[in-house]
Design an enzyme around this catalytic site. Structure first.
Site, PDB file in Angstrom:
ATOM      1  N   ARG A 242     -23.827  59.872 -46.791  1.00 61.92           N
ATOM      2  CA  ARG A 242     -22.611  60.381 -46.162  1.00 61.92           C
ATOM      3  C   ARG A 242     -21.819  61.119 -47.240  1.00 61.92           C
ATOM      4  O   ARG A 242     -21.796  60.699 -48.411  1.00 61.92           O
ATOM      5  CB  ARG A 242     -21.753  59.247 -45.595  1.00 61.92           C
ATOM      6  CG  ARG A 242     -22.288  58.618 -44.316  1.00 61.92           C
ATOM      7  CD  ARG A 242     -22.240  59.563 -43.115  1.00 61.92           C
ATOM      8  NE  ARG A 242     -22.702  58.947 -41.883  1.00 61.92           N
ATOM      9  CZ  ARG A 242     -23.944  58.995 -41.406  1.00 61.92           C
ATOM     10  NH1 ARG A 242     -24.868  59.656 -42.087  1.00 61.92           N
ATOM     11  NH2 ARG A 242     -24.253  58.418 -40.270  1.00 61.92           N
ATOM     12  N   GLU A 271     -17.331  67.486 -43.170  1.00 61.54           N
ATOM     13  CA  GLU A 271     -18.243  68.293 -42.353  1.00 61.54           C
ATOM     14  C   GLU A 271     -17.755  68.415 -40.904  1.00 61.54           C
ATOM     15  O   GLU A 271     -17.152  67.475 -40.395  1.00 61.54           O
ATOM     16  CB  GLU A 271     -19.677  67.729 -42.408  1.00 61.54           C
ATOM     17  CG  GLU A 271     -19.838  66.323 -41.893  1.00 61.54           C
ATOM     18  CD  GLU A 271     -21.275  65.807 -42.086  1.00 61.54           C
ATOM     19  OE1 GLU A 271     -21.760  65.795 -43.231  1.00 61.54           O
ATOM     20  OE2 GLU A 271     -21.892  65.427 -41.082  1.00 61.54           O
ATOM     21  N   HIS A 289     -26.506  68.613 -42.478  1.00 63.64           N
ATOM     22  CA  HIS A 289     -26.727  67.258 -41.941  1.00 63.64           C
ATOM     23  C   HIS A 289     -27.930  67.239 -40.980  1.00 63.64           C
ATOM     24  O   HIS A 289     -27.789  66.907 -39.801  1.00 63.64           O
ATOM     25  CB  HIS A 289     -25.458  66.745 -41.234  1.00 63.64           C
ATOM     26  CG  HIS A 289     -25.401  65.241 -41.173  1.00 63.64           C
ATOM     27  ND1 HIS A 289     -24.227  64.531 -41.184  1.00 63.64           N
ATOM     28  CD2 HIS A 289     -26.391  64.302 -41.089  1.00 63.64           C
ATOM     29  CE1 HIS A 289     -24.478  63.227 -41.117  1.00 63.64           C
ATOM     30  NE2 HIS A 289     -25.796  63.073 -41.051  1.00 63.64           N
TER      31      HIS A 289
HETATM   32  C1  GLV Z   1     -27.605  60.378 -39.708  1.00 62.91           C
HETATM   33  O1  GLV Z   1     -26.872  60.715 -40.584  1.00 62.91           O
HETATM   34  C2  GLV Z   1     -27.721  59.037 -39.247  1.00 62.91           C
HETATM   35  O2  GLV Z   1     -26.938  58.174 -39.669  1.00 62.91           O
HETATM   36  O3  GLV Z   1     -28.609  58.788 -38.413  1.00 62.91           O
END
Ligand code: GLV
Length: 337
Positions: A242, A271, A289
């Protein structure tokens, strides 16, 4: 008299052939945000009459969003991370929260490795340079990067995804060190060929450092200016966890001033906004992401979230026993199980 069916809010149009399984059990309210995200008020309005919700990691749900959701019993997150959900607030109200672990482990580890290779070997920077027409003659010292083979990989956060990264590293001839809140059983360490070290040692020893730990108030900015200062100036940093785990301004400063060689980032603190300080740098590879974004894996994630919600609301073969419960005190698997 017909028994009334539970109502479920499907926050995004997710693979209709899979999410359509919800219709077998529930009245499904389908919606899409007008812009990129729902407002807090819109989420609260959708939850007001819902018994369950299937949401993605950009739907943030906490005390304010569930204030009028008196019927809500389950929230299924289509992600392994669940920092978008206020677990204590939901748990206090008896709302079961589930996530989608396992099905995305290998795909996410693949992307982590792709970012590592791209950043350390300057692949996106080289491509941009070529496309800009700057390649006028071959030269011996153009775009020199740093090797993966023979180097030391540091992994911060050795859950399923960290272990997947470690297994890949053995094929690349890397030595793997890791740091985790709790040391892994010896058999797992042997399988991953990884050695547990302290956080400070990990920073100092790693030629490449990969972040795969959950985000929490305790891990926010764990990679700050002081942590970056301990790393080798030739090192690569990769973040597939993250954005908030890294102090992005400190990272941009280290990258701009030669105190860190390169970075590969899939996640950002604000983001979808990416800091201009990062966008201005050539030695950082930026992806939006997408770590779990293969078609097969995204379909598997939706399928698992649907199974979780059906079970959490007392239907289907696992009625009352959803496979991936994350809030403590509920039946089912625990995080990391
Ligand atoms: C993606 O970032 C997830 O947590 O699945």
């Amino acid at each position: 008299m017909t028994e009334s069916r539970s109502r479920v809010w499907l926050a995004r149009p997710l693979f209709a052939d899979i999410s359509g399984r919800l219709d077998e059990h529930f009245d499904v309210i389908r919606s899409e945000p007008a812009g990129e995200r729902y407002t807090s008020q819109e989420i609260a309005a959708h939850l007001t009459n819902a018994h369950g919700a299937l949401v993605t990691l950009v739907e943030r749900i906490g005390a304010a969003e569930i204030a009028t959701a008196s019927k809500l019993r389950a929230v299924a997150n289509v992600a392994v991370g669940y920092d978008n959900l206020d677990i204590p607030a939901l748990g206090e109200r008896g709302i079961v929260v589930t996530n989608t672990p396992d099905v995305l482990t290998e795909t996410t580890a693949d992307l982590g490795f792709a970012l590592l290779l791209a950043a350390a070997r300057r692949i996106t920077e080289a491509e941009r340079w070529l496309r800009e027409g700057q390649w006028r003659s071959w030269s011996f010292d153009t775009l020199l990067g740093h090797d993966l083979h023979g180097s030391t990989l540091g992994i911060l956060g050795m859950g399923r995804i960290g272990q997947g990264i470690a297994r890949r590293a053995t094929g690349f001839g890397m030595r793997t060190l890791y740091h985790n809140r709790t040391r892994l059983p010896e058999a797992v360490e042997r399988d991953c060929r990884a050695r547990h070290v302290g956080f400070a040692e990990l920073l100092v020893q790693a030629d490449h450092l990969l972040l795969a730990l959950p985000y929490s108030p305790q891990t926010r900015h764990i990679i700050d200016a002081a942590a970056l200062a301990r790393m080798k100036p030739t090192a690569t940093l990769v973040n597939i966890a993250r954005g908030g785990i890294v102090d992005e301004l400190a990272l941009a400063d280290a990258l701009a001033h030669g105190r860190l060689a390169a970075a590969g980032l899939d996640v950002y603190e604000g983001e979808p906004a990416v800091r201009p300080e990062l966008l201005a740098l050539r030695n950082v590879v930026l992806t939006p992401h997408i770590a779990s974004a293969s078609l097969g894996t995204r379909r598997a994630m939706v399928s698992l979230a649907v199974d979780n919600l059906i079970a959490a609301l007392g239907c289907g073969p696992r009625a009352g026993r959803p496979p991936n419960v994350v809030n403590p005190g509920f039946i089912g698997n625990r995080p990391g199980a």
